[in-house]
Write an enzyme that holds these catalytic residues in place. Structure first.
Site, mmCIF file in Angstrom:
data_model
loop_
_atom_site.group_PDB
_atom_site.id
_atom_site.type_symbol
_atom_site.label_atom_id
_atom_site.label_comp_id
_atom_site.label_asym_id
_atom_site.label_seq_id
_atom_site.Cartn_x
_atom_site.Cartn_y
_atom_site.Cartn_z
ATOM 1 N N GLN A 78 2.415 -5.902 -2.954
ATOM 2 C CA GLN A 78 2.761 -5.996 -1.518
ATOM 3 C C GLN A 78 4.098 -5.283 -1.241
ATOM 4 O OE1 GLN A 78 1.801 -9.344 -3.015
ATOM 5 N NE2 GLN A 78 -0.243 -8.585 -2.710
ATOM 6 N N LYS A 114 1.678 2.126 -5.196
ATOM 7 C CA LYS A 114 2.309 1.620 -6.423
ATOM 8 C C LYS A 114 1.501 1.943 -7.658
ATOM 9 C CE LYS A 114 4.010 -2.301 -3.997
ATOM 10 N NZ LYS A 114 2.889 -2.364 -3.059
ATOM 11 N N ASP A 136 0.824 -1.218 0.000
ATOM 12 C CA ASP A 136 0.000 0.000 0.000
ATOM 13 C C ASP A 136 0.852 1.259 0.000
ATOM 14 O OD1 ASP A 136 -2.210 -1.706 0.199
ATOM 15 O OD2 ASP A 136 -1.999 -1.772 2.377
ATOM 16 N N THR A 158 -8.545 -3.700 -1.313
ATOM 17 C CA THR A 158 -9.070 -5.033 -1.594
ATOM 18 C C THR A 158 -10.141 -5.424 -0.589
ATOM 19 O OG1 THR A 158 -6.954 -5.621 -2.545
ATOM 20 C CG2 THR A 158 -8.365 -7.455 -1.909
ATOM 21 N N ALA A 212 -3.537 -7.911 -4.015
ATOM 22 C CA ALA A 212 -3.073 -6.548 -4.280
ATOM 23 C C ALA A 212 -4.250 -5.663 -4.659
ATOM 24 C CB ALA A 212 -2.064 -6.559 -5.427
ATOM 25 N N GLY A 213 -4.122 -4.381 -4.360
ATOM 26 C CA GLY A 213 -5.142 -3.423 -4.794
ATOM 27 C C GLY A 213 -4.414 -2.155 -5.175
ATOM 28 N N HIS A 214 -4.221 -1.953 -6.465
ATOM 29 C CA HIS A 214 -3.466 -0.785 -6.916
ATOM 30 C C HIS A 214 -4.440 0.279 -7.414
ATOM 31 C CE1 HIS A 214 0.377 -3.409 -7.448
ATOM 32 N NE2 HIS A 214 -0.022 -3.284 -6.212
#
Ligand code: IMP
Length: 429
Positions: free
Chosen positions: A225, A16, A13, A301, A39-41
């Site tokens: 991550q 990115k 977090d 996420t 992941a949550g970009h």
């Protein structure tokens, strides 16, 4: 031609999505090499915000190719939902601009079930996973009972492999976790129903990337991550099941390590962590709450509130060494405006000894004394700064302190969520 890997130096977090999106302007290919839809970009483009989970961030730039390499674990059902949602919002996605490794392992419905059942049963010992089945999918890969995307090509063999994988899992579901077992035919049918959607994307990604390198194309490797979540080098067992460190670029794509040219380490101007596990600089007070609200620190996420705290130079210094980081991308500096005096942990002390890197043992980590350096802070809105000299004195002093403590210069400083709210000191492409 060049290539750059973007690596999270903290607990993920770090922002990115924005940095990958920015750099992808000059890249031809954007490649995810590890992790999965844990992941949550987040990317902000104009008035639109996108949260990407498995699809590489390059997908939002027309003319770029996005690649999901074999080190990624792919949830086929979730990926199709993500692709359809993006297409509905006008993003072009086709086998021409999205290539998925045929060797990538799949996150199967039983992996998600096992992840959640285990966490529920663990009570206070839970890890705080994203519940996406990431750990169980990597376990099956290592146990050699995983299913790869290429298995979708042979439905008969596919069903046999699901049967085999479920033999052990159903024992656990019924006897240990007391949840209903799964039927192999039902699971297989559910995933095989996506064959026609997925098969056109499958590619020999290793050969594709090698050829792209030989043609002189620019490649951006998008890490997910962060180093402290690395299964080998992070705060084990409170980690994810992949290696977010630089070595994964080679392992997860099949490209030789010596082909990697530049490594950019993402550092959020403070620290956050989601899930359980040690976090030495955590602020369980008003300042921590202020950082959370101003930085909108809620999981992309899972929506969970992130734990927030001061920047930890011990953590970032370790990442710089472990990952061969050439430059830092410092993100969310604007969030620190108006907080008063700012602190950075410069090193730890344990039994009278000075520690420059985090100790491997969590028992030791729980006992360390933190030694902080302070910086006066700043109150100005810095979103319009485009050069270091546009920044107020307090913000520059903070950046100088980061560089001094971590031993690595910045290439980029993000001063707001928008693409252009950035100070760029070094463009790789
Ligand atoms: P898992 O990856 O879902 O197994 O979760 C293991 C740990 O990694 C948990 O503490 C998660 O909150 C954390 N984690 C996994 N992915 C991310 C991410 O993209 N950002 C931040 N934390 C993550």
């Amino acid at each position: 031609m060049t290539n750059v890997a973007i690596i999270g130096t903290q607990w993920g977090d770090e922002g990115k999505g924005k940095v990958v999106d920015l750099l992808s302007e000059g890249a031809d290919l954007v490649v995810r090499f590890q992790g999965g839809n844990n992941a949550g970009h987040t990317l902000v483009v104009g008035d639109q915000s996108y949260a990407l989970h498995t699809v590489p961030s390059g997908i939002l730039r027309p003319g770029k190719v996005s690649v999901i390499a074999s080190g990624v674990v792919v949830d086929p059902e979730d990926l199709i939902v993500e692709i359809r949602a993006l297409v509905k919002r006008g993003v072009t996605i086709s086998p021409a601009n999205l290539k998925i490794s045929e060797k990538a392992h799949m996150i199967m419905p039983y992996h998600r079930l096992l992840d959640v059942a285990r966490e529920n049963a663990a009570g206070s010992q839970r890890l705080g996973t994203t519940g996406r089945g990431i750990g169980p999918a990597y376990e099956d890969k290592a146990a050699r009972v995983g299913l790869r995307l290429l298995d979708l090509r042979s439905p008969d063999v596919f069903i046999q492999k699901v049967e085999r994988a479920l033999q052990e899992k159903n024992c656990l579901f019924e006897n240990l976790y007391k949840v209903p077992s799964l039927k192999a035919e039902t699971v297989a049918a559910r995933v095989l129903a996506l064959r026609d959607d997925l098969l056109p994307y499958l590619t020999d990604v290793t050969s594709y990337l090698r050829a792209a390198g030989e043609q002189g194309l620019n490649i951006l490797f998008e890490g997910a991550q962060g180093v402290q979540l690395d299964v080998d080098h992070g705060t084990y067992p409170y980690v994810t099941s992949s290696n977010p460190t630089t070595g994964s670029v080679a392992v997860g794509t099949g490209l030789a390590p010596k082909r990697l040219e530049n490594v950019l380490g993402l550092v959020k101007a403070y620290t956050s962590r989601v899930g359980e596990g040690p976090f030495p600089t955590e602020l369980k007070d008003e300042v921590g709450d202020q950082i959370r609200e101003r930085g909108r620190e809620y999981g992309t996420t899972t929506g969970r509130p992130r734990r927030c705290g001061w920047l930890d130079a011990v953590v970032v210094r370790a990442a710089v060494k472990l990952c061969g980081i050439d430059h830092l991308a410092i993100t969310k500096l604007d969030v620190l405006s108006g907080l008063g005096e700012l602190k950075i942990a410069s090193h730890y002390e344990l039994d009278g000894e000075k520690l420059l890197w985090p100790p491997a043992s969590l028992l030791d980590l729980a006992r360390v004394k933190l030694v902080y350096r302070s910086s006066p802070g700043f109150d100005e809105d810095i979103k319009t700064a485009r050069k270091l000299t546009d920044l107020p004195k307090g913000a520059r002093a903070y950046l100088d302190l980061v560089e001094e403590l971590v031993g690595c210069p910045p290439a980029l400083v993000s001063v707001g969520p928008e693409r252009d709210e950035t100070i760029i000191l070094n463009r790789y492409f």
